[in-house]
Design a protein around this motif. Structure first.
Motif, short mmCIF file in Angstrom:
data_model
loop_
_atom_site.label_atom_id
_atom_site.label_comp_id
_atom_site.label_asym_id
_atom_site.label_seq_id
_atom_site.Cartn_x
_atom_site.Cartn_y
_atom_site.Cartn_z
N ILE A 49 0.84 -1.19 0.00
CA ILE A 49 0.00 0.00 0.00
C ILE A 49 0.88 1.24 0.00
O ILE A 49 1.88 1.30 0.70
N ALA A 56 -8.60 1.89 8.24
CA ALA A 56 -8.66 2.33 6.83
C ALA A 56 -8.94 3.82 6.74
O ALA A 56 -8.35 4.52 5.90
N GLY A 83 -5.40 4.84 6.25
CA GLY A 83 -5.35 4.37 4.87
C GLY A 83 -5.79 5.44 3.89
O GLY A 83 -5.56 6.63 4.08
N LYS A 88 -15.91 6.02 -0.45
CA LYS A 88 -14.89 5.02 -0.15
C LYS A 88 -15.15 4.37 1.20
O LYS A 88 -14.93 3.17 1.39
N ALA A 110 -15.77 0.39 1.74
CA ALA A 110 -14.96 -0.39 2.69
C ALA A 110 -15.85 -1.10 3.69
O ALA A 110 -15.68 -2.29 3.97
N SER A 160 -6.78 -3.07 -0.82
CA SER A 160 -7.39 -2.22 0.19
C SER A 160 -7.85 -3.06 1.36
O SER A 160 -7.70 -4.29 1.39
#
Length: 224
Positions: free
Chosen positions: A15, A100, A104, A111, A115, A163
């Motif tokens: 990532i 996240a 993240g 998004k 997720a 992800s």
């Protein structure tokens, strides 16, 4: 049939680091146990490059998860749980979505929703279809047939980029050969290829895939 030997080593990209996760988070603690869902949280922490303190609780003799100090973090006495500064959180799905968003690339409502969608799918629909025997015969072909279609021509679930969705879904998938070696995965070639890609990631190999292999070894030893 999928076996652990199907997971070949491949070159994978980690990532991309962000400003937030380039800072070593010595204040972030993960309370877990090697046999718990904390492994998937460990996987994601490594992917994010977060240097968290991993506290493995002894659950049998010492019953550290029932001690007052831990019950302040999770009053239900379950792992995993995290402490990030003064903030505490339990439940693996909630932890993954928090990480996240906080560290993240989940930076928009869309998004965040995506997720959350995959984390909830993993912890409910996918888990029930595989790990709940009373549902498996009916649910698994439907769930895995559709997941195979979703993964057609894609390396990862969202935007073809690794992800938190892949951590959540992939963790349960990678435990299938360890817990249910009798299950035939050949009707779902895209799922199998996806599992191989995830298992080849170094962070996964050190956490979830390592636990799956340990489980396979333990099961083989028990049969002898």
């Amino acid at each position: 049939m999928l076996t652990s030997r199907a997971f070949a080593n491949r070159s994978v990209a980690p990532i991309r680091p962000t400003r937030k996760n380039m800072i070593a988070k010595a204040s972030l603690k993960l309370y877990t146990n090697p046999a718990s869902r904390g492994r998937m949280v460990e996987w994601y922490l490594q992917e994010l490059g977060i240097d968290a303190e991993v506290v493995n609780l002894e659950l049998q003799q010492q019953r550290e998860h029932r001690q007052e100090s831990f019950l302040k973090i999770n009053p239900f006495g379950k792992v995993p749980a995290i402490q990030d500064g003064d903030f505490t959180l339990f439940e693996s799905g909630a932890i993954l979505t928090y990480l996240a968003e906080q560290y993240g690339h989940v930076d928009t409502p869309q998004k965040r929703a995506r997720a959350t969608q995959w984390v909830l799918f993993a912890n409910s629909t996918l888990f029930d279809a595989v790990f709940m025997e009373q549902f498996r015969e009916k649910s698994m072909p439907d769930v895995f047939g559709n997941l195979d279609k979703v993964l057609a021509g894609k390396e990862y679930l969202e935007d073809n980029e690794f992800s938190v969705a892949d951590v959540a879904v992939g963790s349960y998938l990678l435990y299938i050969p360890a817990f249910f070696p009798q299950l035939d995965m050949s009707p779902y070639p895209n799922v199998v290829n996806y599992m191989e890609r995830l298992a080849a990631r170094p962070a996964c190999a050190a956490t979830v895939a390592a636990r799956a292999q340990q489980r396979t070894t333990e099961a083989a030893g028990a049969k002898q």
